[in-house]
Scaffold this motif. Structure first.
Motif, PDB file in Angstrom:
ATOM      1  N   ILE A 188      12.841  -1.805  -0.867  1.00 33.55           N
ATOM      2  CA  ILE A 188      13.668  -1.557  -2.056  1.00 33.55           C
ATOM      3  C   ILE A 188      13.429  -2.664  -3.088  1.00 33.55           C
ATOM      4  CG2 ILE A 188      16.045  -1.386  -2.903  1.00 33.55           C
ATOM      5  CD1 ILE A 188      16.758  -0.340  -0.019  1.00 33.55           C
ATOM      6  N   ALA A 189      13.497  -3.912  -2.617  1.00 31.30           N
ATOM      7  CA  ALA A 189      13.311  -5.047  -3.526  1.00 31.30           C
ATOM      8  C   ALA A 189      11.892  -5.093  -4.072  1.00 31.30           C
ATOM      9  CB  ALA A 189      13.635  -6.350  -2.787  1.00 31.30           C
TER      10      ALA A 189
ATOM     11  N   TYR B  57       6.335   4.278  -8.821  1.00 34.53           N
ATOM     12  CA  TYR B  57       6.816   3.396  -7.754  1.00 34.53           C
ATOM     13  C   TYR B  57       8.146   3.891  -7.205  1.00 34.53           C
ATOM     14  CZ  TYR B  57       3.268   0.178  -9.582  1.00 34.53           C
ATOM     15  OH  TYR B  57       2.095  -0.382 -10.000  1.00 34.53           O
ATOM     16  N   GLU B  58       9.013   4.380  -8.115  1.00 32.65           N
ATOM     17  CA  GLU B  58      10.325   4.869  -7.672  1.00 32.65           C
ATOM     18  C   GLU B  58      10.163   6.035  -6.713  1.00 32.65           C
ATOM     19  OE1 GLU B  58      12.791   5.737 -11.081  1.00 32.65           O
ATOM     20  OE2 GLU B  58      13.095   3.586 -11.397  1.00 32.65           O
ATOM     21  N   THR B  59       9.312   6.977  -7.088  1.00 32.11           N
ATOM     22  CA  THR B  59       9.110   8.152  -6.243  1.00 32.11           C
ATOM     23  C   THR B  59       8.534   7.749  -4.896  1.00 32.11           C
ATOM     24  OG1 THR B  59       8.528   9.244  -8.291  1.00 32.11           O
ATOM     25  CG2 THR B  59       8.103  10.468  -6.260  1.00 32.11           C
ATOM     26  N   ARG B  60       7.541   6.890  -4.947  1.00 36.87           N
ATOM     27  CA  ARG B  60       6.907   6.498  -3.685  1.00 36.87           C
ATOM     28  C   ARG B  60       7.880   5.747  -2.791  1.00 36.87           C
ATOM     29  NH1 ARG B  60       0.974   6.968  -3.249  1.00 36.87           N
ATOM     30  NH2 ARG B  60       1.125   5.728  -1.358  1.00 36.87           N
ATOM     31  N   GLN B  61       8.733   4.905  -3.409  1.00 34.68           N
ATOM     32  CA  GLN B  61       9.697   4.157  -2.598  1.00 34.68           C
ATOM     33  C   GLN B  61      10.699   5.120  -1.964  1.00 34.68           C
ATOM     34  OE1 GLN B  61      13.113   3.235  -2.627  1.00 34.68           O
ATOM     35  NE2 GLN B  61      12.733   1.876  -0.865  1.00 34.68           N
ATOM     36  N   ALA B  62      11.220   6.069  -2.753  1.00 31.35           N
ATOM     37  CA  ALA B  62      12.200   7.020  -2.227  1.00 31.35           C
ATOM     38  C   ALA B  62      11.582   7.822  -1.090  1.00 31.35           C
ATOM     39  CB  ALA B  62      12.683   7.942  -3.336  1.00 31.35           C
ATOM     40  N   ASP B  63      10.354   8.241  -1.291  1.00 29.15           N
ATOM     41  CA  ASP B  63       9.648   9.013  -0.277  1.00 29.15           C
ATOM     42  C   ASP B  63       9.439   8.169   0.983  1.00 29.15           C
ATOM     43  OD1 ASP B  63       8.091  11.158   0.762  1.00 29.15           O
ATOM     44  OD2 ASP B  63       6.303   9.933   0.334  1.00 29.15           O
TER      45      ASP B  63
ATOM     46  N   GLN C 145       0.834  -1.203   0.000  1.00 30.31           N
ATOM     47  CA  GLN C 145       0.000   0.000   0.000  1.00 30.31           C
ATOM     48  C   GLN C 145       0.872   1.258   0.000  1.00 30.31           C
ATOM     49  OE1 GLN C 145      -3.666  -0.228   0.155  1.00 30.31           O
ATOM     50  NE2 GLN C 145      -3.155   1.751  -0.724  1.00 30.31           N
ATOM     51  N   GLU C 146       1.961   1.235   0.811  1.00 30.22           N
ATOM     52  CA  GLU C 146       2.874   2.388   0.859  1.00 30.22           C
ATOM     53  C   GLU C 146       3.515   2.632  -0.507  1.00 30.22           C
ATOM     54  OE1 GLU C 146       3.443   4.446   3.294  1.00 30.22           O
ATOM     55  OE2 GLU C 146       2.637   3.430   5.070  1.00 30.22           O
ATOM     56  N   LEU C 147       3.897   1.557  -1.177  1.00 27.61           N
ATOM     57  CA  LEU C 147       4.671   1.709  -2.414  1.00 27.61           C
ATOM     58  C   LEU C 147       3.797   1.866  -3.649  1.00 27.61           C
ATOM     59  CD1 LEU C 147       7.514  -0.922  -1.901  1.00 27.61           C
ATOM     60  CD2 LEU C 147       7.419   1.464  -1.172  1.00 27.61           C
ATOM     61  N   ALA C 148       2.636   1.218  -3.647  1.00 24.94           N
ATOM     62  CA  ALA C 148       1.843   1.180  -4.876  1.00 24.94           C
ATOM     63  C   ALA C 148       0.619   2.078  -4.823  1.00 24.94           C
ATOM     64  CB  ALA C 148       1.431  -0.252  -5.181  1.00 24.94           C
ATOM     65  N   GLY C 149       0.262   2.566  -3.636  1.00 26.54           N
ATOM     66  CA  GLY C 149      -0.882   3.472  -3.535  1.00 26.54           C
ATOM     67  C   GLY C 149      -2.106   2.914  -4.222  1.00 26.54           C
ATOM     68  N   ASP C 150      -2.704   3.742  -5.074  1.00 31.71           N
ATOM     69  CA  ASP C 150      -3.935   3.284  -5.727  1.00 31.71           C
ATOM     70  C   ASP C 150      -3.678   2.523  -7.021  1.00 31.71           C
ATOM     71  OD1 ASP C 150      -3.128   5.275  -7.349  1.00 31.71           O
ATOM     72  OD2 ASP C 150      -4.840   6.602  -7.021  1.00 31.71           O
ATOM     73  N   LYS C 151      -2.404   2.194  -7.283  1.00 33.98           N
ATOM     74  CA  LYS C 151      -2.106   1.398  -8.479  1.00 33.98           C
ATOM     75  C   LYS C 151      -2.306  -0.101  -8.207  1.00 33.98           C
ATOM     76  CE  LYS C 151      -0.377   4.902 -10.953  1.00 33.98           C
ATOM     77  NZ  LYS C 151      -1.487   5.790 -11.307  1.00 33.98           N
TER      78      LYS C 151
END
Lengths: 297, 441
Positions: A146-147, A163-169, A34-40
């Motif tokens: 990260i993985a 996904y990259e932005t959300r992961q970095a955030d 949920q943190e990484l993919a949000g509504d995707k």
């Protein structure tokens, strides 16, 4: 009970036709996705904090859910050995079979504790790859995030930047949170606790908490009356501060020991939705540390 | 006079001099002050710059420390991974397991056939006293990225001789999409709820009477199965099987066309967090050629099986406490020739059982099972003569499982399969070694 009913969103309505369908074995991984993919992503969770993730059955609702999943995210390290292989074989879904991008086992990305020297059932229901309750060390969550982000990008390259932005955030907020937790929890170092099962080994190792004993004589083997009495005798001269357990653990042995030793009995949230206010991964660690700090006052 | 005037001059000069330099000095002091202020400001800025740099450096150092410790951990893990796997030929060994059975029985009135039913294989009460059950050995693994293979064989002692029985030998697709699955080989049919599970997972020491009467304990297919799971939130599964095997109930038929076929449907789901259920319906149609020992039956055998199971556990957590209730109903129509007589018979059977795990290691169970044959008046005097009564049993069991891998069971059965009632006791052990068993629903 309404809140508990809300913990089992077994079949969510897809938000959009293009959303990645995720089958998460445990709530912690559902929360991380949920943190990484949000509504995707559309997420189905197989277990709740009130279910022993090892003892589940390959029940009909799970077969129906895993059939349409684009990705399964589970702990691995044999935690789901009794039911996940069965579900995967029944699924009719090649993308989520082991070795494919749709099969993500979180334990593959962290260092395991308590790897048994002797892999023998006389030692209980042990896991040859080590203790699978890896998510209670937040540094493991960071590594897995990260993985997992990389895996989401493999599966859904169109949304790679998202996904990259959300992961970095997530990672930068998570690092700050870890620093804050470590500072807050300094006083917990050396805290002596008794746990029902080895569910908190990673949490204890992270904060230098001392789990002096487990109620189970061997992993997965419930203690008999005689074994509990022996444990009571062993702990009496220098009682620990509290008895802790997961929301799904049998409460009887914990209560028995806490009453005899006259120490508190504590149900830590263990995973997301393990307590009313624990709705995400941040709250999981916040609340766990707060509950233990209250023991010191 | 001259000296005086010089002194006076000096005095004047002395008095005048401070006045003369005072302005310069003030300017100089101001300049010095400004310089000092500037310097201080300069230094303060440099100090704060230095402090900021130091803080940054500390931050970098701490994150470097973290990275270093992570790198160390990863290196350590790699070392562990590389040393813990056995790099020998047995790395590719399939998961292997064995199940050991044994029992002590107290049975006065043993039976091997059920009145009104054709002999259906090795069924019945078994002998009194201690006996070894079958030792079941299972091997399973992925064949490659498209197939999964499973082999189960049983070793049993038949009056001093060890018999090897091929229980299961099947391969299954793992690479088919859209909820499709295909299985080929010898496998347990998906007809009925209990039929697909192995005997060691049973809740009672013996199979329910309808399973013994209609399936000879378990219906095995030598052939193919195709199943499909619908893309629905509720489980809906449809499938079919073709059986070329010569085993019961399609006895004697091992011709080029399949002797029996099955169609089945299963639905299931959850109710709230605590309940799960499944219901199934199956049709089994067999073309029977000369089934039976002395007198034989040839003709058509059509069977309908309805099964339902409901499981409850607090919040779905079955580890400490759980409850389940299951029941199945069998109905068979047979049309053909028995012992030279044109025959049209109907047999039914059902069981209902319930198991309650009331403490982490302990379970109790109760079961009623019954079968009834209505073979018509024409078969009077033959092996299939109507018994004129139902065969039934009532059983109670208590079992204790020290771990997931061992179980000891005590069972009492009030047996009314034959005309007289028999009180039976069974003490049974079931132990699994090797690979972790599957938690099928």
């Amino acid at each position: 009970m309404k809140s508990i009913a809300a913990l089992f969103p077994l079949l969510l309505i897809p938000l959009s036709a293009s959303a990645v369908e995720i089958f998460a074995c445990e709530p912690e991984w559902a929360a991380l996705v949920q943190e990484l993919a949000g509504d995707k992503a559309t997420i189905t969770v197989a277990t709740s904090a009130f279910q022993d993730p090892h003892r589940l059955q390959a029940k009909p609702s799970l077969i129906a859910a895993i059939r349409s999943a684009d990705m399964v995210i589970c702990t691995g390290a044999d935690l789901e050995i009794g039911w996940l292989p069965l579900l995967l074989r029944r699924a009719g879904n090649p993308g989520i079979q082991p070795g494919n991008p749709g099969n993500f086992m979180a334990a593959d990305y962290v260092r395991k504790l308590e790897i048994p020297k002797l892999v023998d059932r006389s030692q209980g229901d042990i896991h040859p790859q080590g203790n699978p309750h890896i998510h209670l060390d937040p540094r493991n969550i960071r590594r897995i995030s990260i993985a997992l982000a990389r895996r989401l990008i493999d599966l859904d390259p169109a949304n790679a930047a998202y996904y990259e932005t959300r992961q970095a955030d997530f990672q930068s907020r998570w690092n700050e949170a870890i620093d804050a937790w470590e500072q807050r929890a300094e006083a917990l170092a050396g805290l002596r606790l008794v746990s029902n099962h080895r569910s908190f080994s990673y949490f204890a190792a992270w904060l230098d908490i001392d789990i002096v004993a487990t109620l189970e004589p061997k992993p997965g083997i419930p203690a008999s009356g005689a074994q509990l009495a022996a444990l009571l005798e062993q702990l009496s001269p220098n009682p620990p501060v509290a008895v802790i357990r997961t929301p799904y653990a049998n409460e009887k042995p914990s209560r028995w020991l806490s009453a005899r030793l006259e120490i508190p009995e504590l149900t830590l949230p263990y995973t997301v939705n393990g307590a009313n206010n624990v709705t995400d991964l941040y709250a999981l660690f916040d609340e766990s540390i707060t509950m233990l700090q209250e023991l010191l006052q | 006079m001259k000296i005086k005037s010089v002194v006076a001059l000096l005095i004047i000069a002395g008095a005048y001099a401070p006045a003369l330099y005072a302005d310069d000095l003030a300017a100089e002091v101001d300049a010095l002050r400004a310089l000092l202020f500037e310097t201080r400001q300069n230094y303060e800025k440099r100090i704060s710059d230095l402090e900021a740099r130091l803080a940054r450096t500390e931050q970098i150092a701490s994150s470097a420390r973290r990275d270093a410790s992570e790198a160390f951990e990863i290196a350590e893990q790699t070392a562990i991974d590389q040393t813990s796997g056995a790099a020998a030929a047995n790395t590719f060994n399939p998961s292997a397991g064995a199940v050991l059975f044994g029992r002590y029985a107290n049975v006065d009135q043993t039976w091997e056939e059920i009145p009104g039913f054709l002999p259906a294989g090795e069924i019945g009460t078994g002998e009194s006293g201690f006996s070894l059950g079958e030792a079941e050995i299972n091997l399973k693994a992925n064949v490659d990225d498209r197939f999964f293979g499973n082999l189960t064989f049983a070793l049993a002692d038949e009056s001093g001789e060890v018999e090897v029985e091929l229980e299961e030998a099947w391969v299954q697709s793992t690479g088919l999409p859209a909820g499709l699955g295909a299985t080929g080989g010898r496998f347990f049919s998906a007809a009925g709820y209990l039929n697909q599970s192995h005997r060691h997972t049973d809740d009672f020491a013996d199979r329910p009477l309808p399973y013994q009467a209609f399936f000879g304990g378990q219906y095995r297919v030598d052939g193919v199965q195709v199943r499909w799971i619908a893309p629905t939130p509720l489980l809906l599964e449809l499938g079919g099987e073709l059986n070329w095997g010569g085993g019961f109930p399609a006895t004697g038929n091992a011709e080029s066309s399949p002797g029996a076929h099955t169609l089945f449907a299963k639905i299931g789901g959850d109710v709230g967090a605590s309940n799960s259920w499944q219901a199934g319906l199956a049709w089994l149609s067999a073309d029977v050629i000369e089934s039976g020992d002395t007198a034989t039956f040839s003709g058509d055998s059509d069977m309908t099986i309805f099964d339902v199971v409901w499981k409850w556990a607090p919040n779905g957590n079955s580890a400490s406490r759980n409850f389940k209730i299951q029941g199945e109903y069998f109905r068979r129509d047979e049309t053909g020739i028995f012992d030279g007589i044109a025959y049209d018979g109907e047999q039914t059977g059902w069981y209902l059982q319930s198991v309650w795990q009331f403490a982490p290691r302990w379970r109790v169970g109760v079961r009623h099972d019954a079968v009834n044959a209505d073979n018509g008046p024409l078969l009077a005097g033959t092996e299939l003569e109507d018994p004129g009564r139902r065969s039934s049993r009532d059983s109670l069991m208590l079992d204790w499982s020290p771990s997931e891998f061992s179980r000891l069971r005590l069972q009492y059965t009030n047996d009314q399969v034959l005309s007289a009632t028999d009180q039976q006791w069974f003490l049974q052990y079931i132990m699994s070694i090797g690979a972790h068993g599957a938690h099928a629903f």
